[in-house]
Structure formats: structure tokens, C-alpha cells
Design a protein around this motif. Structure first.
Motif, mmCIF file in Angstrom:
data_model
loop_
_atom_site.group_PDB
_atom_site.id
_atom_site.type_symbol
_atom_site.label_atom_id
_atom_site.label_comp_id
_atom_site.label_asym_id
_atom_site.label_seq_id
_atom_site.Cartn_x
_atom_site.Cartn_y
_atom_site.Cartn_z
ATOM 1 N N VAL A 1 0.854 -1.189 0.000
ATOM 2 C CA VAL A 1 0.000 0.000 0.000
ATOM 3 C C VAL A 1 0.889 1.237 0.000
ATOM 4 C CG1 VAL A 1 -1.751 1.323 1.255
ATOM 5 C CG2 VAL A 1 -1.829 -1.187 1.283
ATOM 6 N N LEU A 2 0.630 2.152 -0.921
ATOM 7 C CA LEU A 2 1.262 3.468 -0.899
ATOM 8 C C LEU A 2 0.213 4.493 -0.510
ATOM 9 C CD1 LEU A 2 3.532 5.525 -1.421
ATOM 10 C CD2 LEU A 2 2.800 5.588 -3.826
ATOM 11 N N VAL A 3 0.462 5.185 0.588
ATOM 12 C CA VAL A 3 -0.391 6.294 1.007
ATOM 13 C C VAL A 3 0.277 7.577 0.538
ATOM 14 C CG1 VAL A 3 -1.434 7.512 2.950
ATOM 15 C CG2 VAL A 3 -1.246 5.012 3.000
ATOM 16 N N VAL A 4 -0.413 8.340 -0.295
ATOM 17 C CA VAL A 4 0.146 9.573 -0.855
ATOM 18 C C VAL A 4 -0.426 10.754 -0.078
ATOM 19 C CG1 VAL A 4 0.469 10.960 -2.920
ATOM 20 C CG2 VAL A 4 0.270 8.469 -3.127
ATOM 21 N N GLY A 5 0.443 11.420 0.662
ATOM 22 C CA GLY A 5 0.012 12.528 1.509
ATOM 23 C C GLY A 5 0.287 12.200 2.960
ATOM 24 N N ALA A 6 1.095 13.044 3.624
ATOM 25 C CA ALA A 6 1.562 12.732 4.970
ATOM 26 C C ALA A 6 0.921 13.613 6.032
ATOM 27 C CB ALA A 6 3.082 12.852 5.025
ATOM 28 N N GLY A 7 -0.303 14.076 5.771
ATOM 29 C CA GLY A 7 -1.036 14.822 6.786
ATOM 30 C C GLY A 7 -1.706 13.886 7.777
ATOM 31 N N ASN A 8 -2.669 14.403 8.527
ATOM 32 C CA ASN A 8 -3.310 13.598 9.564
ATOM 33 C C ASN A 8 -4.049 12.384 9.003
ATOM 34 O OD1 ASN A 8 -3.027 14.870 12.368
ATOM 35 N ND2 ASN A 8 -3.506 16.646 11.101
ATOM 36 N N GLU B 1 6.596 15.985 5.428
ATOM 37 C CA GLU B 1 6.049 16.069 6.784
ATOM 38 C C GLU B 1 5.615 17.504 7.080
ATOM 39 O OE1 GLU B 1 7.611 15.732 11.347
ATOM 40 O OE2 GLU B 1 8.563 14.430 9.849
ATOM 41 N N SER B 2 4.444 17.644 7.691
ATOM 42 C CA SER B 2 3.875 18.967 7.949
ATOM 43 C C SER B 2 4.107 19.442 9.374
ATOM 44 C CB SER B 2 2.373 18.937 7.663
ATOM 45 O OG SER B 2 1.729 17.937 8.447
ATOM 46 N N GLY B 3 4.980 18.759 10.106
ATOM 47 C CA GLY B 3 5.169 19.085 11.512
ATOM 48 C C GLY B 3 4.215 18.281 12.381
ATOM 49 N N HIS B 4 4.370 18.394 13.690
ATOM 50 C CA HIS B 4 3.505 17.626 14.587
ATOM 51 C C HIS B 4 3.398 18.320 15.943
ATOM 52 C CE1 HIS B 4 7.602 16.207 15.445
ATOM 53 N NE2 HIS B 4 7.163 15.969 16.662
ATOM 54 N N ILE B 5 2.319 18.017 16.640
ATOM 55 C CA ILE B 5 2.142 18.511 18.003
ATOM 56 C C ILE B 5 3.117 17.746 18.901
ATOM 57 C CG2 ILE B 5 0.525 18.780 19.919
ATOM 58 C CD1 ILE B 5 -0.151 20.477 17.469
ATOM 59 N N PRO B 6 3.956 18.438 19.672
ATOM 60 C CA PRO B 6 5.038 17.757 20.399
ATOM 61 C C PRO B 6 4.622 17.118 21.726
ATOM 62 C CG PRO B 6 5.206 20.106 20.744
ATOM 63 C CD PRO B 6 4.060 19.898 19.788
ATOM 64 N N TRP B 7 3.439 16.524 21.772
ATOM 65 C CA TRP B 7 3.030 15.753 22.948
ATOM 66 C C TRP B 7 1.998 14.718 22.524
ATOM 67 C CZ3 TRP B 7 1.659 21.094 22.909
ATOM 68 C CH2 TRP B 7 0.327 21.352 22.614
ATOM 69 N N GLN B 8 1.749 13.761 23.381
ATOM 70 C CA GLN B 8 0.776 12.718 23.092
ATOM 71 C C GLN B 8 -0.625 13.266 23.327
ATOM 72 O OE1 GLN B 8 1.139 9.781 21.668
ATOM 73 N NE2 GLN B 8 3.343 10.146 21.480
ATOM 74 N N ILE C 1 -3.740 29.166 6.111
ATOM 75 C CA ILE C 1 -4.771 28.752 5.154
ATOM 76 C C ILE C 1 -4.183 27.841 4.087
ATOM 77 C CG2 ILE C 1 -6.226 29.603 3.263
ATOM 78 C CD1 ILE C 1 -7.030 31.918 5.029
ATOM 79 N N ALA C 2 -2.960 28.154 3.653
ATOM 80 C CA ALA C 2 -2.340 27.389 2.563
ATOM 81 C C ALA C 2 -1.623 26.136 3.046
ATOM 82 C CB ALA C 2 -1.352 28.290 1.817
ATOM 83 N N ALA C 3 -1.286 26.075 4.341
ATOM 84 C CA ALA C 3 -0.451 24.989 4.845
ATOM 85 C C ALA C 3 -1.274 23.770 5.239
ATOM 86 C CB ALA C 3 0.350 25.473 6.048
ATOM 87 N N THR C 4 -0.611 22.613 5.226
ATOM 88 C CA THR C 4 -1.202 21.393 5.764
ATOM 89 C C THR C 4 -1.112 21.430 7.280
ATOM 90 O OG1 THR C 4 -0.514 20.151 3.811
ATOM 91 C CG2 THR C 4 -1.060 18.867 5.769
ATOM 92 N N ALA C 5 -2.174 21.011 7.957
ATOM 93 C CA ALA C 5 -2.184 21.027 9.416
ATOM 94 C C ALA C 5 -1.132 20.078 9.974
ATOM 95 C CB ALA C 5 -3.560 20.629 9.927
ATOM 96 N N PRO C 6 -0.527 20.403 11.110
ATOM 97 C CA PRO C 6 0.455 19.496 11.719
ATOM 98 C C PRO C 6 -0.212 18.205 12.200
ATOM 99 C CG PRO C 6 -0.098 21.277 13.224
ATOM 100 C CD PRO C 6 -0.751 21.616 11.919
ATOM 101 N N LEU C 7 0.591 17.155 12.315
ATOM 102 C CA LEU C 7 0.070 15.894 12.841
ATOM 103 C C LEU C 7 -0.345 16.086 14.293
ATOM 104 C CD1 LEU C 7 2.655 13.332 11.391
ATOM 105 C CD2 LEU C 7 0.422 13.988 10.461
ATOM 106 N N ILE C 8 -1.514 15.582 14.621
ATOM 107 C CA ILE C 8 -2.046 15.771 15.967
ATOM 108 C C ILE C 8 -1.918 14.506 16.814
ATOM 109 C CG2 ILE C 8 -4.131 16.300 17.310
ATOM 110 C CD1 ILE C 8 -5.006 18.103 14.976
ATOM 111 N N ARG C 9 -2.461 13.402 16.322
ATOM 112 C CA ARG C 9 -2.447 12.172 17.110
ATOM 113 C C ARG C 9 -1.214 11.317 16.827
ATOM 114 N NH1 ARG C 9 -7.583 10.679 16.357
ATOM 115 N NH2 ARG C 9 -8.195 11.606 18.328
ATOM 116 N N VAL C 10 -0.747 11.332 15.594
ATOM 117 C CA VAL C 10 0.383 10.502 15.171
ATOM 118 C C VAL C 10 1.665 11.320 15.213
ATOM 119 C CG1 VAL C 10 1.346 9.154 13.268
ATOM 120 C CG2 VAL C 10 -1.121 9.112 13.708
ATOM 121 N N LYS C 11 2.751 10.685 15.622
ATOM 122 C CA LYS C 11 4.072 11.305 15.591
ATOM 123 C C LYS C 11 4.919 10.613 14.515
ATOM 124 C CE LYS C 11 2.959 13.855 19.081
ATOM 125 N NZ LYS C 11 1.514 13.609 18.923
ATOM 126 N N PRO C 12 5.906 11.306 13.929
ATOM 127 C CA PRO C 12 6.750 10.678 12.896
ATOM 128 C C PRO C 12 7.349 9.357 13.342
ATOM 129 C CG PRO C 12 7.162 13.036 12.975
ATOM 130 C CD PRO C 12 6.254 12.726 14.127
#
Length: 370
Positions: free
Chosen positions: A171-178, A199-206, A243-254
Motif C-alpha cells: 500500500v502506498l499512502v500519498v500525503g503525509a497529513g493527519n 512532513e507537515s510538523g507535529h504537536i510535540p506531545w501525546q 490557510i495554505a499549509a497542511t495542518a500538523p500531525l495531531i495524534r500521530v508522531k513521525p
């Protein structure tokens, strides 16, 4: 002008029956204003019901209730998509909101001082129109998707429900947002899985941890809801980028992706011999591609001169000044960073409902606008 025997007139039409439209309906009803809500789905809550099976809301239940009705159950739990759908059904029932399901609006234009809404063979005229939906309406996939081998299963995240839709194999998932990150982790349970995209960044906590759900989520909510707004210098400065950016990862971390067996690869740049071609020139021999590549705005049915060069509606906190009686609720960063979410949609809905009441000169005595 369309001559239709089913033509009707309603003071305010709300287009969209999700959380944005229902919130607008709540406030219009509270102000005693006549309105109807039109929604293309067959049932209230279908926009949630049709998402992938394992989806959960990113905010604890205490923050996702709409105006006038708290979300049931534990306040620290993260509701499932079906619980969210059921909540919206109960919300519409409790407040007796006039939702007309199965009504897809095809055109919206204006004749003299009235808006004209065409929905199939129906025509509705109104003094006010509220477009109550987000900027993400039509699934977007790159044109080269058509060049992939026909044997490869292709799904947009909008269509993906669960692993039973996939063929055996990679499986290839195209797009690394949430959406991409969560679907990739699910796919990796039973398939070799790769994820492509920056990668669009991530929230630095669980987000699901004790500190996250009880303390840090409150801090983030305050920052997004009260600081990142069109009323603050910081909010105005960052709004175009957000508005133009992809939202950072919230639940998943890299590191969570790699820990679950998902392999990171460069972005997908095209197709070679029917296989996904990556930016580094390599190809992946996969049997499934899931496009988590976002959405088009999908506002082509609005035939009014209200759009900027970038396609975004021109408005001030949801009010379109150039076309009196035209409003939006649910847009990304309409007023704040929370405007398109369950956390912020109610505040924007209240503001727009009061603007409609003020325009109609029937604001109830003793009710003041903030």
C-alpha cells in the motif's frame, strides 16, 4: 429565470447540514428567524458516517459539543465518527431544526434583491444565504493517477472505509497529513505500507495521554481559538500561511509511523510503467494507492462575484460585504484557527445569525451582539 412549479420563498437558506449548518440553525431559531437547512446527504450526520471506520475526533468530548447541547459521555474521551454522527442527529431533533436532506444545490445566483437556489427541479428564493461548509468539498487527486496500472486499487481518503477494500500486497499512502498518517498506520497492520509526502510538523506531545487530554489540549484550544484570530496582529500575520499549509500531525508522531512499520519515501512525482514514480526516480511495486491529497473547494456552483484570485471567498468574519445577504460559516480560518472545527464553528454561527437578524431589523429586544 427558471419557471418551476416547486418554487418557494424562505427568508434564509442555510446550505449544508453538518455541524456548521446546524449551529447556524440553532442561533437563527433562537432569534426567531424563519429558515431552512438544505443538505445533500440522505441523513443528518452522513458527512461523518461516511469517513473511515476507525476515525476519532481530535478533541476530547468536552470541547466538541455544539451550542446548547454538550456531547454525551466522558468529557475526556475522543468520540468516534459514528458517535459524532449520532450526536448531530440528536442535536437536529432536540432543537427541531428544519433540515431537508437529499437536496443537492446545483446553482446559486441573485436576481434583483433575492437569491435564487436551484436544487434539481426545485427553485428556492431567499433574502439571505448561508453557505455552511468547509473549503474541502471535492476529493483531489493528481492527473497522473489515471496512468497507474488498472490492477492497482485506488481510493481517495474520502472513499476509504477499512482494510477490506484493499488488495493483498503493498500500500502506498500519498500525503503525509493527519488522514494519511492514520490510514497508513492502519494499513501497516496487514500490508507492507509506504507513505509519501513532506512532513507537515507535529504537536510535540501525546494527544491521547493524560497530560495532553487534560491540560495541553486546553492550552492549544485557547491559542487557536483566542490568539490565532483575525482580531490579533499574530493571527492576521499568520492567517495566509495557515490557510495554505497542511495542518500538523495531531495524534500521530513521525516516530509512531516508523514504529508501526510504515516506511517513509519521497513524494510521488508521477507514474512509470504503470507504477508510482517517486521524486528520487525510483518506483514502488504496490497493489494499492490511497490518495490523502486533500480537496478542492468545490464552490463552482456559486455564480456570484465573491471570489478572490486564489479561489477563496471574499468575506469579513463570514459576511460577504459585496453581496448583501451572503454569508459563510465553516471555512478554514474564517475568524480563527478553530473556525472549521467543532471547537470554533458555534461562535462563528452565532455572529452570522446576529448579522442576519440585524439586516432583517427583527433582532429580539434585549438580545445584544458581542
Amino acid at each position: 429565470m427558471i419557471d418551476c412549479p416547486e418554487s418557494t420563498t424562505v427568508q434564509t437558506i442555510v446550505i449544508g447540514g453538518g455541524q456548521a449548518g446546524l449551529s447556524v440553525g440553532f442561533h437563527l431559531a433562537k432569534l426567531g428567524l424563519p429558515f431552512q437547512i438544505l443538505d445533500a446527504n440522505e441523513r443528518v450526520g452522513d458527512a461523518w458516517r461516511k469517513r473511515w471506520d476507525s476515525l476519532r475526533v481530535f478533541h476530547p468530548a468536552r470541547y466538541v459539543g455544539l451550542p446548547g447541547m454538550r456531547f454525551p459521555g466522558r468529557g475526556d474521551a475522543f468520540p468516534t465518527k459514528d458517535q459524532m454522527a449520532d450526536y448531530l442527529v440528536e442535536y437536529a431533533r432536540r432543537f427541531r431544526l428544519p433540515v431537508r436532506n437529499g437536496i443537492k444545490v446545483n446553482r446559486l445566483w441573485k436576481e434583483a434583491d433575492q437569491f435564487v437556489i436551484a436544487a434539481g427541479d426545485q427553485v428556492i428564493r431567499s433574502e439571505n444565504v448561508v453557505v455552511a461548509m468547509a473549503n474541502y468539498q471535492q476529493p483531489r487527486v493528481p492527473a497522473f493517477a489515471a496512468e497507474l496500472d488498472p490492477a492497482i486499487v485506488q481510493l481517495h481518503s474520502h472513499e476509504y472505509r477499512n482494510l477490506s477494500q484493499l488488495r493483498e500486497g503493498g500500500v502506498l499512502v500519498v500525503g503525509a497529513g493527519n488522514s494519511g498518517a492514520e490510514i497508513a498506520i492502519e494499513a501497516a497492520r496487514s500490508h507492507p505500507t509506504w507513505i509519501s509526502g513532506q512532513e507537515s510538523g507535529h504537536i510535540p506531545w501525546q494527544n491521547d495521554g493524560f497530560i495532553g487530554r487534560f491540560f495541553l489540549v486546553r492550552l492549544l484550544r485557547f491559542f487557536y481559538h483566542h490568539i490565532l484570530t483575525v482580531k490579533t496582529p499574530l493571527g492576521r500575520k499568520l492567517r495566509p500561511k495557515l490557510i495554505a499549509a497542511t495542518a500538523p500531525l495531531i495524534r500521530v508522531k513521525p516516530e509512531g509511523l516508523t514504529g508501526c512499520g510504515v516506511t517513509r519515501v519521497p513524494r510521488m512525482a508521477g507514474v512509470r510503467t504503470g507504477l508510482p514514480l517517486l521524486a528520487d526516480g525510483s518506483t514502488l511495486d504496490v497493489k494499492n494507492v490511497i490518495w490523502c491529497t486533500g480537496y478542492h473547494r468545490g464552490f463552482g456552483w456559486i455564480e456570484l462575484p465573491i471570489f478572490q484570485e486564489n479561489g477563496e471567498p471574499e468575506h469579513e468574519e463570514g459576511t460577504v460585504r459585496s453581496v448583501p445577504g451572503m454569508y459563510f460559516v465553516g471555512l478554514h480560518f474564517l475568524y480563527s484557527m478553530t473556525s472549521a472545527s467543532l471547537v470554533g464553528v458555534g461562535r462563528d454561527a452565532e455572529r452570522v445569525a446576529k448579522a442576519i437578524a440585524s439586516r432583517a431589523r427583527i433582532l429580539k429586544p434585549g438580545l445584544t451582539q458581542r
